[in-house]
Design a protein around this motif. Sequence first.
Motif, PDB file in Angstrom:
ATOM      1  N   THR A 182     -36.720  64.833  48.322  1.00  0.00           N
ATOM      2  CA  THR A 182     -37.165  65.177  49.669  1.00  0.00           C
ATOM      3  C   THR A 182     -36.750  64.144  50.713  1.00  0.00           C
ATOM      4  OG1 THR A 182     -39.355  64.143  49.399  1.00  0.00           O
ATOM      5  CG2 THR A 182     -39.141  66.469  48.784  1.00  0.00           C
ATOM      6  N   THR A 183     -36.696  62.858  50.352  1.00  0.00           N
ATOM      7  CA  THR A 183     -36.342  61.848  51.349  1.00  0.00           C
ATOM      8  C   THR A 183     -34.932  62.057  51.897  1.00  0.00           C
ATOM      9  OG1 THR A 183     -37.842  60.254  50.322  1.00  0.00           O
ATOM     10  CG2 THR A 183     -36.191  59.385  51.859  1.00  0.00           C
ATOM     11  N   PRO A 184     -33.893  62.127  51.033  1.00  0.00           N
ATOM     12  CA  PRO A 184     -32.555  62.386  51.582  1.00  0.00           C
ATOM     13  C   PRO A 184     -32.428  63.772  52.203  1.00  0.00           C
ATOM     14  CG  PRO A 184     -32.518  62.402  49.180  1.00  0.00           C
ATOM     15  CD  PRO A 184     -33.855  61.873  49.583  1.00  0.00           C
ATOM     16  N   MET A 185     -33.173  64.745  51.675  1.00  0.00           N
ATOM     17  CA  MET A 185     -33.116  66.096  52.241  1.00  0.00           C
ATOM     18  C   MET A 185     -33.583  66.086  53.690  1.00  0.00           C
ATOM     19  SD  MET A 185     -35.029  69.548  50.874  1.00  0.00           S
ATOM     20  CE  MET A 185     -36.677  68.870  51.111  1.00  0.00           C
ATOM     21  N   TYR A 186     -34.690  65.408  53.959  1.00  0.00           N
ATOM     22  CA  TYR A 186     -35.209  65.386  55.327  1.00  0.00           C
ATOM     23  C   TYR A 186     -34.387  64.452  56.225  1.00  0.00           C
ATOM     24  CZ  TYR A 186     -39.203  68.196  53.937  1.00  0.00           C
ATOM     25  OH  TYR A 186     -40.006  69.228  53.491  1.00  0.00           O
ATOM     26  N   LEU A 187     -33.828  63.391  55.669  1.00  0.00           N
ATOM     27  CA  LEU A 187     -32.921  62.561  56.450  1.00  0.00           C
ATOM     28  C   LEU A 187     -31.689  63.369  56.860  1.00  0.00           C
ATOM     29  CD1 LEU A 187     -33.048  59.146  54.540  1.00  0.00           C
ATOM     30  CD2 LEU A 187     -33.819  59.574  56.888  1.00  0.00           C
ATOM     31  N   HIS A 188     -31.219  64.212  55.963  1.00  0.00           N
ATOM     32  CA  HIS A 188     -30.085  65.093  56.262  1.00  0.00           C
ATOM     33  C   HIS A 188     -30.434  66.045  57.405  1.00  0.00           C
ATOM     34  CE1 HIS A 188     -26.929  68.142  54.555  1.00  0.00           C
ATOM     35  NE2 HIS A 188     -26.606  67.666  55.749  1.00  0.00           N
ATOM     36  N   LYS A 189     -31.620  66.612  57.340  1.00  0.00           N
ATOM     37  CA  LYS A 189     -32.047  67.537  58.397  1.00  0.00           C
ATOM     38  C   LYS A 189     -32.237  66.800  59.722  1.00  0.00           C
ATOM     39  CE  LYS A 189     -34.658  71.052  57.193  1.00  0.00           C
ATOM     40  NZ  LYS A 189     -35.716  71.906  56.634  1.00  0.00           N
ATOM     41  N   LYS A 211     -54.549  69.301  57.110  1.00  0.00           N
ATOM     42  CA  LYS A 211     -54.907  67.879  57.121  1.00  0.00           C
ATOM     43  C   LYS A 211     -54.173  67.172  55.987  1.00  0.00           C
ATOM     44  CE  LYS A 211     -59.531  68.667  59.043  1.00  0.00           C
ATOM     45  NZ  LYS A 211     -60.999  68.509  58.841  1.00  0.00           N
ATOM     46  N   ASN A 212     -53.578  66.041  56.298  1.00  0.00           N
ATOM     47  CA  ASN A 212     -52.848  65.288  55.287  1.00  0.00           C
ATOM     48  C   ASN A 212     -53.720  64.965  54.084  1.00  0.00           C
ATOM     49  OD1 ASN A 212     -50.470  65.325  56.675  1.00  0.00           O
ATOM     50  ND2 ASN A 212     -50.474  63.160  57.218  1.00  0.00           N
ATOM     51  N   VAL A 213     -53.093  64.962  52.924  1.00  0.00           N
ATOM     52  CA  VAL A 213     -53.781  64.777  51.648  1.00  0.00           C
ATOM     53  C   VAL A 213     -53.543  63.362  51.145  1.00  0.00           C
ATOM     54  CG1 VAL A 213     -53.994  65.653  49.288  1.00  0.00           C
ATOM     55  CG2 VAL A 213     -53.415  67.213  51.158  1.00  0.00           C
ATOM     56  N   LYS A 214     -54.565  62.758  50.548  1.00  0.00           N
ATOM     57  CA  LYS A 214     -54.452  61.406  50.023  1.00  0.00           C
ATOM     58  C   LYS A 214     -53.867  61.421  48.613  1.00  0.00           C
ATOM     59  CE  LYS A 214     -58.422  59.663  52.659  1.00  0.00           C
ATOM     60  NZ  LYS A 214     -59.764  59.017  52.574  1.00  0.00           N
ATOM     61  N   GLY A 215     -53.332  60.300  48.196  1.00  0.00           N
ATOM     62  CA  GLY A 215     -52.841  60.151  46.839  1.00  0.00           C
ATOM     63  C   GLY A 215     -51.361  60.454  46.720  1.00  0.00           C
ATOM     64  N   ILE A 216     -50.813  60.173  45.527  1.00  0.00           N
ATOM     65  CA  ILE A 216     -49.382  60.353  45.288  1.00  0.00           C
ATOM     66  C   ILE A 216     -48.962  61.819  45.380  1.00  0.00           C
ATOM     67  CG2 ILE A 216     -47.526  60.100  43.590  1.00  0.00           C
ATOM     68  CD1 ILE A 216     -48.878  57.537  42.666  1.00  0.00           C
ATOM     69  N   PRO A 217     -49.673  62.779  44.743  1.00  0.00           N
ATOM     70  CA  PRO A 217     -49.264  64.179  44.936  1.00  0.00           C
ATOM     71  C   PRO A 217     -49.351  64.575  46.403  1.00  0.00           C
ATOM     72  CG  PRO A 217     -50.805  63.984  43.110  1.00  0.00           C
ATOM     73  CD  PRO A 217     -50.825  62.677  43.832  1.00  0.00           C
ATOM     74  N   GLY A 218     -50.339  64.012  47.103  1.00  0.00           N
ATOM     75  CA  GLY A 218     -50.522  64.327  48.507  1.00  0.00           C
ATOM     76  C   GLY A 218     -49.361  63.887  49.368  1.00  0.00           C
ATOM     77  N   GLU A 219     -48.701  62.780  48.995  1.00  0.00           N
ATOM     78  CA  GLU A 219     -47.572  62.295  49.776  1.00  0.00           C
ATOM     79  C   GLU A 219     -46.476  63.352  49.855  1.00  0.00           C
ATOM     80  OE1 GLU A 219     -46.319  58.712  47.958  1.00  0.00           O
ATOM     81  OE2 GLU A 219     -48.023  57.525  48.673  1.00  0.00           O
ATOM     82  N   LEU A 220     -46.229  64.025  48.750  1.00  0.00           N
ATOM     83  CA  LEU A 220     -45.195  65.053  48.723  1.00  0.00           C
ATOM     84  C   LEU A 220     -45.601  66.248  49.574  1.00  0.00           C
ATOM     85  CD1 LEU A 220     -42.502  66.022  47.641  1.00  0.00           C
ATOM     86  CD2 LEU A 220     -43.683  66.841  45.588  1.00  0.00           C
ATOM     87  N   VAL A 221     -46.865  66.649  49.479  1.00  0.00           N
ATOM     88  CA  VAL A 221     -47.367  67.755  50.294  1.00  0.00           C
ATOM     89  C   VAL A 221     -47.279  67.398  51.774  1.00  0.00           C
ATOM     90  CG1 VAL A 221     -49.396  69.129  50.864  1.00  0.00           C
ATOM     91  CG2 VAL A 221     -48.883  68.611  48.486  1.00  0.00           C
ATOM     92  N   ASN A 222     -47.646  66.175  52.121  1.00  0.00           N
ATOM     93  CA  ASN A 222     -47.596  65.748  53.518  1.00  0.00           C
ATOM     94  C   ASN A 222     -46.162  65.748  54.041  1.00  0.00           C
ATOM     95  OD1 ASN A 222     -50.344  65.326  53.210  1.00  0.00           O
ATOM     96  ND2 ASN A 222     -50.147  63.125  52.912  1.00  0.00           N
ATOM     97  N   MET A 244     -43.821  67.791  52.981  1.00  0.00           N
ATOM     98  CA  MET A 244     -43.494  69.199  53.189  1.00  0.00           C
ATOM     99  C   MET A 244     -44.089  69.714  54.496  1.00  0.00           C
ATOM    100  SD  MET A 244     -44.088  70.783  49.382  1.00  0.00           S
ATOM    101  CE  MET A 244     -43.078  70.304  47.979  1.00  0.00           C
ATOM    102  N   ALA A 245     -45.319  69.306  54.778  1.00  0.00           N
ATOM    103  CA  ALA A 245     -45.987  69.752  56.001  1.00  0.00           C
ATOM    104  C   ALA A 245     -45.239  69.265  57.233  1.00  0.00           C
ATOM    105  CB  ALA A 245     -47.431  69.268  56.026  1.00  0.00           C
ATOM    106  N   ALA A 246     -44.853  67.994  57.233  1.00  0.00           N
ATOM    107  CA  ALA A 246     -44.079  67.459  58.353  1.00  0.00           C
ATOM    108  C   ALA A 246     -42.739  68.176  58.466  1.00  0.00           C
ATOM    109  CB  ALA A 246     -43.869  65.958  58.186  1.00  0.00           C
ATOM    110  N   GLY A 247     -42.154  68.503  57.309  1.00  0.00           N
ATOM    111  CA  GLY A 247     -40.884  69.235  57.315  1.00  0.00           C
ATOM    112  C   GLY A 247     -41.017  70.623  57.908  1.00  0.00           C
ATOM    113  N   ILE A 248     -42.126  71.299  57.611  1.00  0.00           N
ATOM    114  CA  ILE A 248     -42.366  72.624  58.196  1.00  0.00           C
ATOM    115  C   ILE A 248     -42.493  72.512  59.710  1.00  0.00           C
ATOM    116  CG2 ILE A 248     -44.058  74.501  58.391  1.00  0.00           C
ATOM    117  CD1 ILE A 248     -44.595  74.147  55.388  1.00  0.00           C
ATOM    118  N   LYS A 249     -43.190  71.478  60.171  1.00  0.00           N
ATOM    119  CA  LYS A 249     -43.297  71.260  61.616  1.00  0.00           C
ATOM    120  C   LYS A 249     -41.912  71.053  62.224  1.00  0.00           C
ATOM    121  CE  LYS A 249     -47.935  69.186  61.536  1.00  0.00           C
ATOM    122  NZ  LYS A 249     -48.721  67.955  61.784  1.00  0.00           N
ATOM    123  N   GLY A 250     -41.063  70.326  61.503  1.00  0.00           N
ATOM    124  CA  GLY A 250     -39.706  70.121  61.981  1.00  0.00           C
ATOM    125  C   GLY A 250     -38.918  71.408  62.042  1.00  0.00           C
ATOM    126  N   ASP A 251     -39.074  72.257  61.028  1.00  0.00           N
ATOM    127  CA  ASP A 251     -38.381  73.547  61.013  1.00  0.00           C
ATOM    128  C   ASP A 251     -38.821  74.426  62.182  1.00  0.00           C
ATOM    129  OD1 ASP A 251     -36.895  72.991  58.734  1.00  0.00           O
ATOM    130  OD2 ASP A 251     -38.439  73.750  57.377  1.00  0.00           O
TER     131      ASP A 251
END
Length: 226
Positions: free
Chosen positions: A179-186, A132-143, A145-152
């Motif tokens: 992470t933003t340019p990394m995922y845009l690259h992917k 489940k997505n996490v709230k807050g600024i640290p959570g944005e980075l975790v979320n 990563m989670a979306a990125g794993i789904k993409g992988d």
Amino acid sequence: MAKEVLTPQEEMLESAQAQTENFFEKNSKMVVVAIVAIFALAALVFGYKKLIVEPRLTKAQEMLYAAQYQFEQTSPDYSVALNGDENTPGFAEVAEQYGNTPAGNLAKMYAAACALRLGDFDAAEGYINGFKNVKGIPGELVNAMAAGIKGDIAVEKDDFAKAASLFEQAAKQSDNEFTTPMYLHKAALAYSAMGEDAKAKQCYETIEKEYPRSMDARDAIKQLAE
């Protein structure tokens, strides 16, 4: 099952996936500490059954850290990190026993990452779908990563359209120079893999324009010049 013959785009996607995983391994503990600490503070502020919540939070966090130790080694044992052994709990156990705690929720994402590394893509999908997505600024980075794993996972299943969409979602979850340019690259690589060169170009142009100092900018500029 791993692909026997890879196209150049698929090879580039696999290389980009390794970049994502290395970032995840290097920064995971910092993010976990921040999220668990925020939840614990909220529990105290609102007086949410302190005698029940705090022991579960502590136990779940301790088990998560033990599994993390295996995950963050120079040569990680992803099987032990996922399933544990006689001395160490695994992410799967933390997720099962404490899935309703922040540590248990994060364990689902870790478990997905481990299963992905081990080539069990269906299991990885099951774990990450439980996150489940996490709230807050640290959570944005975790979320992100989670979306990125789904993409992988989508890449491994040759669903490049789904992968591209998920990578773009990951790029939007947390706006930063890594992470933003990394995922845009992917996302660009996924679009290229299915022949959507115009959409790939848009991703590369965004990287070049908005993240010129990022690690992915050089490749973006190279791709735009071809």
